[in-house]
Design an enzyme around this catalytic site. Structure first.
Site, mmCIF file in Angstrom:
data_model
loop_
_atom_site.group_PDB
_atom_site.id
_atom_site.type_symbol
_atom_site.label_atom_id
_atom_site.label_comp_id
_atom_site.label_asym_id
_atom_site.label_seq_id
_atom_site.Cartn_x
_atom_site.Cartn_y
_atom_site.Cartn_z
ATOM 1 N N GLY A 264 -32.114 47.387 -53.950
ATOM 2 C CA GLY A 264 -32.571 46.274 -53.127
ATOM 3 C C GLY A 264 -33.151 45.082 -53.845
ATOM 4 O O GLY A 264 -33.415 44.057 -53.205
ATOM 5 N N CYS B 80 -7.545 31.584 -40.258
ATOM 6 C CA CYS B 80 -7.654 31.010 -38.925
ATOM 7 C C CYS B 80 -8.940 31.443 -38.230
ATOM 8 O O CYS B 80 -8.904 32.189 -37.247
ATOM 9 C CB CYS B 80 -6.441 31.398 -38.090
ATOM 10 S SG CYS B 80 -4.927 31.083 -38.978
HETATM 11 C C1 LIG Z 1 -26.720 49.533 -50.693
HETATM 12 C C2 LIG Z 1 -27.686 50.535 -51.204
HETATM 13 C C3 LIG Z 1 -28.291 50.367 -52.447
HETATM 14 C C4 LIG Z 1 -28.095 49.137 -53.306
HETATM 15 O O1 LIG Z 1 -28.675 47.992 -52.777
HETATM 16 P P1 LIG Z 1 -28.717 46.648 -53.632
HETATM 17 O O2 LIG Z 1 -29.377 45.682 -52.762
HETATM 18 O O3 LIG Z 1 -27.315 46.285 -53.949
HETATM 19 O O4 LIG Z 1 -29.514 46.939 -54.870
HETATM 20 C C5 LIG Z 1 -29.100 51.379 -52.906
HETATM 21 N N1 LIG Z 1 -29.348 52.488 -52.169
HETATM 22 C C6 LIG Z 1 -28.793 52.673 -50.961
HETATM 23 C C7 LIG Z 1 -29.097 53.906 -50.204
HETATM 24 C C8 LIG Z 1 -27.953 51.705 -50.430
HETATM 25 O O5 LIG Z 1 -27.417 51.885 -49.224
#
Ligand SMILES: *Cc1c(COP(=O)(O)O)cnc(C)c1O
Length: 426
Positions: A249, A355
């Site tokens: 994240g 489109c």
């Molecule tokens: C998508 C996801 C991530 C990665 O998130 P990023 O924002 O790309 O770092 C990590 N853990 C889980 C469980 C996810 O679904």
């Protein structure tokens, strides 16, 4: 304008009037060789970003599990595995990718996702992944049943929902009680206690993932504080967890050229470290975007420049099927000409040929002058670009190249119409 030493992007103009480069390679030459639209990635930056996490977490036993869904190119998975990364997967298909690219890394795989099927669980059990991030009691029951059937003990972490608000786009925020993800943290203790009695289940860890493109370290710290409290409660009950998984994240800066990636990672790691307290086990993290977003660009050719009323449209040969982030999340991508021309910037919409009015890359954007035939680069397109692409409008998907210093490797050829028609019956 874009200098390599900012460390935010591997794309730069070596001198005024030159074409945009990635490492030692001109994007103009790439477009000539491989045509457009074309995804270009810097292997060097991906490895560098992984090192930032490794350095920031050096004080504790840890494992960086790259989130495969951000960019699942086999060559990128292999590159990361060779540099020590594990993987966070969200489907059996992503496990197959890891097995194809880096089978030796399967013991470093964690499996997330709210809707795992029995077939996917079986595949992962037999492959010998590190742990399942379990998102509901029903899933835990199914996992226990499959583990018993195959007589393979399943290591699991409950993915808890810490009820922490993270400032990001609502579609990619996941850590609130109202979201579909994880198990309410208040119920986790009881679930661990009953799972601990199951012969084929091993309580291995606890995981959280509060969302994506989170720019501040604070919510990560808040989530891990809640997790740490749970870990201490479990210890008092005699359940000793070996891993805490802080999820992914961490966000990047899509706007500015200068972005101190190292400082961001250190701040993030410090917030988690503080919140972990006296936990002595292993820390897992699941970064996706942060490792690959800024390493990639989508190179497109300008087909037409047209005026409708007061608006000027720059129409490129790339479209929302190649990069859907602007249409899906109102995401902002910096767009630069590959070989800048003299003249005044103009306010334009940059759009694709599909489109749909939603098929745009930028609206009312001040863009350096471009003419039909020119190349443009959509920057920071390495994450959630190719993995979210589609064949909408029967458009074959782009080719992908990976650049390592001066070395260029085509890691996925352009799709052909034969590829698209192959599964169909008339
Ligand atoms: C998508 C996801 C991530 C990665 O998130 P990023 O924002 O790309 O770092 C990590 N853990 C889980 C469980 C996810 O679904």
């Amino acid at each position: 304008m874009i200098k390599q030493e900012t460390s935010s992007r591997p794309f730069f103009y070596p001198q005024p009037g030159a074409a945009l480069h990635c490492g030692g390679v001109s994007l103009e030459s790439m477009a000539r060789r491989f045509d457009t639209p074309l995804y270009v990635y810097s292997a060097d930056q991906i490895v560098e970003r992984l090192r930032l996490f490794e350095q920031a977490l050096a004080g504790r036993e840890h494992l960086v599990c790259y989130s495969v869904k951000a960019n699942s190119a086999l060559a990128i998975l292999k590159l990361l595995a060779e540099n020590g990364a594990g993987f966070d997967i969200v489907s059996g298909g992503e496990l197959e990718r890891v097995l194809a690219a880096a089978p030796e890394a399967v013991g470093r795989v964690v499996f997330s996702g709210v809707g795992k099927t029995a077939a996917e669980i079986d595949l992962a059990l037999k492959a010998g992944i590190l742990a399942f991030n379990v998102e509901s009691e029903a899933e835990l029951k199914l996992l226990a049943a499959r583990a018993r059937k195959h007589t393979i003990r399943a290591r699991f972490a409950l993915r808890v929902n810490p009820d922490v608000f993270a400032e990001t786009h609502p579609y990619i925020s996941t850590g609130l009680r109202e979201h579909k993800f994880g198990i309410d943290i208040r119920r986790a203790l009881g679930i661990y206690k009953s799972a601990a009695k199951e012969r084929w289940l091993e309580p291995h860890g606890v995981s959280v993932h509060i969302g994506s493109q989170i720019r501040s370290a604070e919510p990560f710290g808040a989530a891990i504080e809640r997790v740490s409290k749970l870990v201490r409660q479990l210890r008092r009950e005699g359940i000793e967890l070996q891993t805490v998984n802080a999820g992914g994240g961490l966000g990047v800066d899509y706007h500015a050229g200068a972005f101190d990636a190292a400082a961001k990672v250190e701040e993030y790691a410090a917030a988690i470290e503080d919140a972990l307290g006296d936990f002595e086990g292993r820390l897992l993290i699941e970064p996706g975007r942060f490792l690959v977003a800024q390493a990639g660009a989508l190179v497109a050719r300008v087909l037409y420049v047209k005026r409708n009323g007061k608006k000027t449209f720059v129409i490129t040969d790339a479209a929302m099927n190649d990069l859907i982030r602007p249409a899906l999340y109102q995401a902002w991508h910096e767009i630069v000409p590959v070989r800048p021309r003299a003249g005044k910037a103009r306010v334009v919409d940059v759009v694709g040929p599909i489109c749909e009015t939603g098929d745009f890359f930028a609206r009312d954007r001040k863009l350096a002058p471009v003419l039909p035939g020119d190349l443009v680069a959509l920057l920071d397109a390495g994450a959630y670009g190719m993995t979210q692409s589609s064949n909408y409008n029967t458009r074959p998907r782009p080719a992908e190249v990976l650049i390592e210093g001066k070395k260029v490797r085509l890691i996925r050829r352009r799709e052909t119409m034969a590829d698209l028609l192959a599964p169909e019956v008339v």
